[in-house]
Design a protein around this motif. Sequence first.
Motif, PDB file in Angstrom:
ATOM      1  N   UNK A  24      50.431   2.024 -15.430  1.00  0.00           N
ATOM      2  CA  UNK A  24      49.721   2.840 -16.400  1.00  0.00           C
ATOM      3  C   UNK A  24      48.327   2.278 -16.610  1.00  0.00           C
ATOM      4  N   UNK A  25      47.369   3.177 -16.721  1.00  0.00           N
ATOM      5  CA  UNK A  25      45.990   2.739 -16.826  1.00  0.00           C
ATOM      6  C   UNK A  25      45.503   2.709 -18.262  1.00  0.00           C
ATOM      7  N   UNK A  26      44.264   2.295 -18.462  1.00  0.00           N
ATOM      8  CA  UNK A  26      43.370   1.832 -17.397  1.00  0.00           C
ATOM      9  C   UNK A  26      43.692   0.415 -16.919  1.00  0.00           C
ATOM     10  N   UNK A  27      43.350   0.165 -15.668  1.00  0.00           N
ATOM     11  CA  UNK A  27      43.518  -1.163 -15.074  1.00  0.00           C
ATOM     12  C   UNK A  27      42.440  -1.340 -14.012  1.00  0.00           C
ATOM     13  N   UNK A  28      42.258  -2.560 -13.569  1.00  0.00           N
ATOM     14  CA  UNK A  28      41.269  -2.831 -12.527  1.00  0.00           C
ATOM     15  C   UNK A  28      41.664  -2.108 -11.239  1.00  0.00           C
ATOM     16  N   UNK A  29      40.679  -1.626 -10.498  1.00  0.00           N
ATOM     17  CA  UNK A  29      40.966  -0.957  -9.229  1.00  0.00           C
ATOM     18  C   UNK A  29      41.428  -1.968  -8.188  1.00  0.00           C
ATOM     19  N   UNK A  30      42.325  -1.521  -7.302  1.00  0.00           N
ATOM     20  CA  UNK A  30      42.732  -2.345  -6.172  1.00  0.00           C
ATOM     21  C   UNK A  30      41.631  -2.295  -5.112  1.00  0.00           C
ATOM     22  N   UNK A  31      41.771  -3.097  -4.067  1.00  0.00           N
ATOM     23  CA  UNK A  31      40.786  -3.090  -2.993  1.00  0.00           C
ATOM     24  C   UNK A  31      40.724  -1.721  -2.315  1.00  0.00           C
ATOM     25  N   UNK A  32      41.897  -1.090  -2.104  1.00  0.00           N
ATOM     26  CA  UNK A  32      41.927   0.235  -1.490  1.00  0.00           C
ATOM     27  C   UNK A  32      41.265   1.276  -2.384  1.00  0.00           C
ATOM     28  N   UNK A  33      41.535   1.198  -3.679  1.00  0.00           N
ATOM     29  CA  UNK A  33      40.930   2.154  -4.611  1.00  0.00           C
ATOM     30  C   UNK A  33      39.427   1.959  -4.710  1.00  0.00           C
ATOM     31  N   UNK A  34      38.984   0.716  -4.671  1.00  0.00           N
ATOM     32  CA  UNK A  34      37.547   0.445  -4.697  1.00  0.00           C
ATOM     33  C   UNK A  34      36.877   1.026  -3.462  1.00  0.00           C
ATOM     34  N   UNK A  35      37.549   0.964  -2.312  1.00  0.00           N
ATOM     35  CA  UNK A  35      36.992   1.542  -1.086  1.00  0.00           C
ATOM     36  C   UNK A  35      36.871   3.050  -1.190  1.00  0.00           C
ATOM     37  N   UNK A  36      37.880   3.686  -1.791  1.00  0.00           N
ATOM     38  CA  UNK A  36      37.826   5.138  -1.975  1.00  0.00           C
ATOM     39  C   UNK A  36      36.691   5.534  -2.909  1.00  0.00           C
ATOM     40  N   UNK A  37      36.541   4.789  -3.986  1.00  0.00           N
ATOM     41  CA  UNK A  37      35.473   5.073  -4.934  1.00  0.00           C
ATOM     42  C   UNK A  37      34.103   4.821  -4.301  1.00  0.00           C
ATOM     43  N   UNK A  38      34.025   3.787  -3.480  1.00  0.00           N
ATOM     44  CA  UNK A  38      32.751   3.430  -2.849  1.00  0.00           C
ATOM     45  C   UNK A  38      32.282   4.472  -1.851  1.00  0.00           C
ATOM     46  N   UNK A  39      33.216   5.184  -1.235  1.00  0.00           N
ATOM     47  CA  UNK A  39      32.844   6.138  -0.190  1.00  0.00           C
ATOM     48  C   UNK A  39      32.700   7.562  -0.717  1.00  0.00           C
ATOM     49  N   UNK A  40      33.032   7.800  -1.971  1.00  0.00           N
ATOM     50  CA  UNK A  40      33.080   9.165  -2.508  1.00  0.00           C
ATOM     51  C   UNK A  40      31.726   9.877  -2.427  1.00  0.00           C
ATOM     52  N   UNK A  41      30.659   9.230  -2.857  1.00  0.00           N
ATOM     53  CA  UNK A  41      29.344   9.884  -2.810  1.00  0.00           C
ATOM     54  C   UNK A  41      28.890  10.087  -1.369  1.00  0.00           C
ATOM     55  N   UNK A  42      29.239   9.158  -0.494  1.00  0.00           N
ATOM     56  CA  UNK A  42      28.889   9.285   0.912  1.00  0.00           C
ATOM     57  C   UNK A  42      29.620  10.467   1.544  1.00  0.00           C
ATOM     58  N   UNK A  43      30.854  10.710   1.114  1.00  0.00           N
ATOM     59  CA  UNK A  43      31.596  11.862   1.634  1.00  0.00           C
ATOM     60  C   UNK A  43      30.907  13.176   1.258  1.00  0.00           C
ATOM     61  N   UNK A  44      30.357  13.256   0.056  1.00  0.00           N
ATOM     62  CA  UNK A  44      29.588  14.451  -0.313  1.00  0.00           C
ATOM     63  C   UNK A  44      28.375  14.616   0.594  1.00  0.00           C
ATOM     64  N   UNK A  45      27.715  13.511   0.887  1.00  0.00           N
ATOM     65  CA  UNK A  45      26.549  13.569   1.764  1.00  0.00           C
ATOM     66  C   UNK A  45      26.951  13.999   3.180  1.00  0.00           C
ATOM     67  N   UNK A  46      28.067  13.488   3.669  1.00  0.00           N
ATOM     68  CA  UNK A  46      28.539  13.854   5.003  1.00  0.00           C
ATOM     69  C   UNK A  46      28.930  15.327   5.086  1.00  0.00           C
ATOM     70  N   UNK A  47      29.509  15.847   3.993  1.00  0.00           N
ATOM     71  CA  UNK A  47      29.832  17.276   3.948  1.00  0.00           C
ATOM     72  C   UNK A  47      28.556  18.113   3.905  1.00  0.00           C
TER      73      UNK A  47
END
Length: 218
Positions: A12-35
């Motif tokens: 249950x949140x909020x909690x610190x992001x995991x490494x995988x979640x941080x990667x997803x968050x880090x790439x989100x804006x780039x995915x919009x740019x790629x689209x």
Amino acid sequence: MFWYAAAGAADSGPRAVTADEASRLAIARFRNYRKQARAVTVSVPGAAGELVLTGAVDYRAEAGYGVLKGQGRTSSGNGLLRWTASRIELRPLSAVPDSPPGKPPAEGWFGRPLDPAAGALDRALAILLGLGSDRPDNAQLLPQNGAEWVAADQVNGHPVDVFTGPDSRDRPGSAGQVRYWLDADGVMYRVRAAIPGETNPVVVSFDTHEFTAVPSAR
């Protein structure tokens, strides 16, 4: 207004992001740019009533185009809207369609500089353009700067996770003011952002309607 699916007592949140979640968050804006471009609906709060923008944003051209409709006194600003990072233009219409025409009118536009400090609409448009980036963010810095996992949810049938954004460089402690709804691949489906002076947030929803291409900026 926002409902979160139960994630279970063990997570249950909020909690610190995991490494995988941080990667997803880090790439989100780039995915919009790629689209390159995405259909969007944006709800903008205001004391005179809510504004709703229905249109599209091109993250490579850094430009947007859509139909603006208001509630109450804000209906006087109804019309077509187009903007870049530096300029906003409105073309008033007495009868506003549900979506912008593929070819905008050549005349009748009124323009001015876009100023994020001038009001909620300008701030919302600047936020929207800022949701794209030509490179991923630094995933290692996101947990250090306050990014957190909040809950599991669904947006239009898409399973997503809700994250708070990291602190902005110019506003320390602002991490909780922005939330992102991302799927397992880091695709953005919703963003909610608090803005100064407004009780309600700006809400950006992606892929809500048929896409209309953004005309080339003049």
